[in-house]
Write a protein that holds these residues in place. Sequence first.
Motif: not given
Length: 213
Positions: A161-166, A202-208
């Motif tokens: 759910h966290i991943r799908r929300t992101v 859990v997951n990410s999009h962007g410059p981290v």
Amino acid sequence: MSDFDPAVSTPAEALAVLQEGNARFVRGERLHPNQDADRRSAVAPRQQPFAVLFGCSDSRLAAEIIFDRGLGDLFVVRTAGHVAGPEVLGSIEYGVSVLGAPLVVVLGHDACGAVTAASEADRDGSAPAGYIGDLVERVMPSVLSARAAGHTDIDSFVHTHIRRTVDGLVGRSVLLATEVAAGRCAVVGLSYQLAGGTVSVVNSHGPVPAASR
């Protein structure tokens, strides 16, 4: 990025500040930064938070406490099960585009009541009455996705759910997608452990940094 905290100017720096604050919280060594009268006066004319925190409404998920931050640091949006409707998307976009926050965090947690309710509704074939039922229906796709992947436990459902929300925030908001693509913002999903107090990515999009993923 911010007159009040010039050390935080990139998504990676903002995430590091949150992770460092959480580590202090777990150790019981909180600094309680930006919580005095001087800070109150400094941020009264305007706010420049370094992160937008979109979290579950659970009473044990008080962002400024578990990340050891203070006034003006976090732009907080919370709903049960971090369900994102138009109001949430508009609030997050405001935090990024108007207030200039370089980081959006989706904060979920183990044993989430909304995810548990969705799992039980899927099992029993009936949703709760009223608007709680509407909320459960909006969490349901995450439960179904997790089950389809072979998961059976609530915490795996929570991570899904966290991943799908992101993914959904970046997919639904053109503004966020543009900011992420330009490297000016990152959207990161974190999972909080209620007993231990720790957060994990859990997951990410962007410059981290890759090490933070």
